[in-house]
Design an enzyme around this catalytic site. Sequence first.
Site, mmCIF file in Angstrom:
data_model
loop_
_atom_site.group_PDB
_atom_site.id
_atom_site.type_symbol
_atom_site.label_atom_id
_atom_site.label_comp_id
_atom_site.label_asym_id
_atom_site.label_seq_id
_atom_site.Cartn_x
_atom_site.Cartn_y
_atom_site.Cartn_z
ATOM 1 N N HIS A 176 -6.714 -10.329 3.456
ATOM 2 C CA HIS A 176 -5.504 -10.994 3.953
ATOM 3 C C HIS A 176 -5.861 -12.227 4.787
ATOM 4 O O HIS A 176 -5.099 -13.202 4.823
ATOM 5 C CB HIS A 176 -4.690 -10.037 4.829
ATOM 6 C CG HIS A 176 -3.756 -9.142 4.066
ATOM 7 N ND1 HIS A 176 -2.750 -9.633 3.264
ATOM 8 C CD2 HIS A 176 -3.663 -7.788 4.006
ATOM 9 C CE1 HIS A 176 -2.075 -8.625 2.730
ATOM 10 N NE2 HIS A 176 -2.614 -7.491 3.163
ATOM 11 N N SER B 33 0.813 -1.215 0.000
ATOM 12 C CA SER B 33 0.000 0.000 0.000
ATOM 13 C C SER B 33 0.846 1.265 0.000
ATOM 14 O O SER B 33 0.448 2.281 -0.581
ATOM 15 C CB SER B 33 -0.939 0.014 1.207
ATOM 16 O OG SER B 33 -1.912 -0.995 1.102
ATOM 17 N N SER C 36 -1.619 4.393 3.270
ATOM 18 C CA SER C 36 -2.292 5.085 2.169
ATOM 19 C C SER C 36 -2.561 6.559 2.457
ATOM 20 O O SER C 36 -2.176 7.421 1.662
ATOM 21 C CB SER C 36 -3.585 4.359 1.801
ATOM 22 O OG SER C 36 -3.304 3.044 1.378
ATOM 23 N N HIS D 163 -4.269 -1.964 -4.892
ATOM 24 C CA HIS D 163 -3.756 -3.246 -5.369
ATOM 25 C C HIS D 163 -4.830 -4.279 -5.094
ATOM 26 O O HIS D 163 -5.807 -4.013 -4.391
ATOM 27 C CB HIS D 163 -2.463 -3.638 -4.636
ATOM 28 C CG HIS D 163 -2.593 -3.593 -3.152
ATOM 29 N ND1 HIS D 163 -3.323 -4.531 -2.436
ATOM 30 C CD2 HIS D 163 -2.140 -2.699 -2.228
ATOM 31 C CE1 HIS D 163 -3.297 -4.232 -1.152
ATOM 32 N NE2 HIS D 163 -2.590 -3.111 -0.995
#
Length: 426
Positions: A302, A97, A150, A341
Amino acid sequence: MISSAFRRRAVPLGVAVALVGGTVALLPSAAEAHNGGGNHGAQSVIFINGDGMSAAHREALRLLAAGFDGDTAMDSLPVSGLEETDPRDPNAAITDSAAAATAWATGTKTFNGAISVDVNKKPLTTLGVEAKKAGKATGLVTTAQVTDASPAAFFSNVADRGQQSEIARQYIEVSKPDVILGGGEDRWYPTGTPGAYPDAPAEDPTEHSQSDKGNLVQEAQQRGYQYVSTAQQLNSVNPTRPVLGLFANEEMFQQKPEGQGDLYNPVVPLSTMTSKALQVLDKDKDGFFLFVEEEGVDEFAHQNNATRMLQAMQELDKAVQVARDYVARHPNTLLVVTGDHDCGGPTVEEATDTADESGDGTHISGEDGPFAIKGTNKQFVIDWTTTGHTGVPTVVTAQGPNSDQLEGYYPNTHIHDVLRTTLLGH
């Protein structure tokens, strides 16, 4: 002017071709028509990141929330494109990120873990700082720590994304966003000095205050920020003053596999934080830049936790609708929705496909579901391929001035160029 070198297609998506008088002519795209023929006089930008979100995440949400014939708020925007996400890391081909957000915030690709520094660790000029210098209001909203990678890329410069207290210090002393809303209170209070959220909470005993830069909440207040830690306090803020709101020790959720303490229940919903941020930033007659992020998409991906991932996606789409409603009233605002992503490498499959191609049949890299397709008697499952990031391109949807420049296929640095041109006019 935005460089045409970034455009990968001779004819952008959505542009029609007609034969006129024996010659080929390009007809205006839907985006250009929406833009009033390419009006470049926008003052404001709302940039929304579904962290870890690629096409499969968006399609799963559409099926769940809207059905075969419906659309989500994010997919209803009139312009669409694809962005490449690769970093410039000597040891990795797939971005994190930090590197992805740095590309957005600075127009420069860098190594994983870097927050708006180049491959030689030299600080880069960020869009948040440039917007502020141009006289515009700025803000960030996230369900992660407000100092996570981010949002940090737009308002700070560090070579290691883990330096979250240094990022917080730079916020209040250097870049000075007018709105800072999200989690991460632990990074603002020194060890042994918890704030509104106690150390070692039952849901995660590892969480504790850990600022190595002193009491940054106190410093923020001394510098003129209103500090809030509850939904009621946020609702009562003075919109003419800068606001710092921290609503969790760390992220505003607990990212764990299904049934192992996973929880998505933010103290303040992302849509509410977005609405309040727009109320504050709208006071600036020169326009604003607002970064909005739903971190739960990435964190639950994740964990291969599709139930919670889809819950976070639904909350993200509510925030997108808040932004769309604002743009409907303020058409000089560019709205962009994308993901930094892909995470988890999910795919959408038939619920009747009982074979688990990608995993061992457990919650990690296995299949999740079934989930109902709205308005039908059909179902789908989500099959995961990894617990990490992948390199597939992510979808970009947009509306407003300069949005036509986001049609096609391009590197993630191109998004920076479009945002910057929209905000600064050059």
